[in-house]
Write a protein that holds these residues in place. Sequence first.
Motif, PDB file in Angstrom:
ATOM      1  N   ASN A  12       0.776  -1.075  -0.057  1.00 54.75           N
ATOM      2  CA  ASN A  12       0.115  -0.037  -0.080  1.00 54.75           C
ATOM      3  C   ASN A  12       1.051   1.159   0.119  1.00 54.75           C
ATOM      4  N   PRO A  13       0.846   1.913  -1.142  1.00 55.62           N
ATOM      5  CA  PRO A  13       0.070   1.983  -2.226  1.00 55.62           C
ATOM      6  C   PRO A  13       0.445   0.508  -3.074  1.00 55.62           C
ATOM      7  N   THR A  47      -6.876   2.724 -13.082  1.00 49.89           N
ATOM      8  CA  THR A  47      -7.654   2.962 -11.906  1.00 49.89           C
ATOM      9  C   THR A  47      -9.008   3.188 -12.369  1.00 49.89           C
ATOM     10  N   THR A  90     -11.997   5.123   0.153  1.00 47.56           N
ATOM     11  CA  THR A  90     -11.234   6.154  -0.666  1.00 47.56           C
ATOM     12  C   THR A  90     -11.014   5.222  -2.017  1.00 47.56           C
ATOM     13  N   ARG A  91     -10.901   6.082  -2.768  1.00 43.39           N
ATOM     14  CA  ARG A  91     -10.573   5.770  -4.367  1.00 43.39           C
ATOM     15  C   ARG A  91      -9.748   6.744  -5.199  1.00 43.39           C
ATOM     16  N   THR A  92      -9.398   6.374  -6.201  1.00 45.06           N
ATOM     17  CA  THR A  92      -8.664   7.416  -7.267  1.00 45.06           C
ATOM     18  C   THR A  92      -9.252   7.262  -8.359  1.00 45.06           C
ATOM     19  N   SER A 107      -2.796   5.881 -12.997  1.00 48.44           N
ATOM     20  CA  SER A 107      -3.830   6.481 -11.809  1.00 48.44           C
ATOM     21  C   SER A 107      -3.264   7.965 -11.745  1.00 48.44           C
ATOM     22  N   THR A 156      -2.543  11.011  -8.213  1.00 51.31           N
ATOM     23  CA  THR A 156      -2.202  10.839  -6.729  1.00 51.31           C
ATOM     24  C   THR A 156      -3.119  11.363  -5.865  1.00 51.31           C
ATOM     25  N   ILE A 187      -6.438  11.314  -3.748  1.00 51.38           N
ATOM     26  CA  ILE A 187      -7.179  10.123  -3.188  1.00 51.38           C
ATOM     27  C   ILE A 187      -8.401  10.898  -2.568  1.00 51.38           C
ATOM     28  N   SER A 193      -9.743   1.101   0.918  1.00 49.97           N
ATOM     29  CA  SER A 193      -9.028   1.918  -0.101  1.00 49.97           C
ATOM     30  C   SER A 193      -8.389   0.983  -1.076  1.00 49.97           C
ATOM     31  N   THR A 234      -5.356   2.315  -3.649  1.00 45.61           N
ATOM     32  CA  THR A 234      -4.326   3.378  -4.088  1.00 45.61           C
ATOM     33  C   THR A 234      -3.320   2.652  -4.962  1.00 45.61           C
TER      34      THR A 234
END
Length: 330
Positions: free
Chosen positions: A143-144, A190, A229-231, A257, A259, A261, A293, A295
């Motif tokens: 993570n990430p 993403t 949370t997502r991107t 993706s 940065t 979030i 999450s 990420t």
Amino acid sequence: MPRGNWAGKKVIVTGGSGFIGSHFVEELLTGQANVICAYRRDNRGVLPQLPVSDRLRLAQVDLLDEKALRVVFEQEREHGGIDAIFHCAAVSGSVEFRRDNFAQIIDANMRAVSNILMVARQFDVRDSILLSSSDIYLSPTTNPIREDDDFKTNMHYAQDGYYLSKMYAEILAEAYRMEYGMNIFLPRLTSVYGPRDNFEVGTDRVVPSMLTKVADGQNIEIWGDGSQTRTYMHVKDVVHAILQMVESGKYHTLNISTTEIVSIRELAQFVCAALGEPERVTFDLDKSGGRQSRTLDVAKLYEVIDFEPRSLRDGLSDTADWYRRFRLNR
């Protein structure tokens, strides 16, 4: 934003009447490429939204029909052949659809990928780009999430046809690369949003679903407390990043993706603001909001791209403008 590397090149885009595929068609035309837009159907009316150009050719073909696909490549071989293929077509759907129809999805997506790679090898296509997904990171240990946290070190089974077919595509691509020396790229995306997104019933896509509910005066219902949370990355930025990934040739597998979030609650608030509507968000605490999450590590991506992806607020504003023009007036 293509930097000139595509000028005069002949490129085929599968799923060219789809969401991401149509943006590849558009950007490659901007980069002065000759583009073959391969599609099975245009039930969402995307083709009329593409630029008018004498460098664009439409090819209606079923990717599961190997002979029909081969005809497209044979026709182009007489005129110099295909330089690159962007494989954007895929069968997906809601979580329930992917679970209940996972044999159908696996079969369709696997055969399409097999046919694409086979003709790409036989017709000496220089670059093959297969759109992959962050969904392949089913049980990440970092993570990430880094690119090496994939099927080579952490493979899991799930009754999810889309996930399994994306995993198969990556494994087959790796095998083709090793056995035949092919140049194959696997961008792992993403969550993507933007103009021409899929609003069809049953697709269960987050941003289109939220936009539709707000425009219809309904509440956005969030499962859980909305803190997960997502991107999210605007489709044009996704396309630009992948084009530069191929141009640089530095990485064959790459997380695509941003940065930024955001929580699901914030996403709902941004969607309401983009449409100029008051916040209408409710929460169902009895239902799971999914993984807390997801990420992606984008360190390698920023070695390749020369731009900063737009903010979610700006991207949703652009998406809302398209939605008003093409969806609300239908």
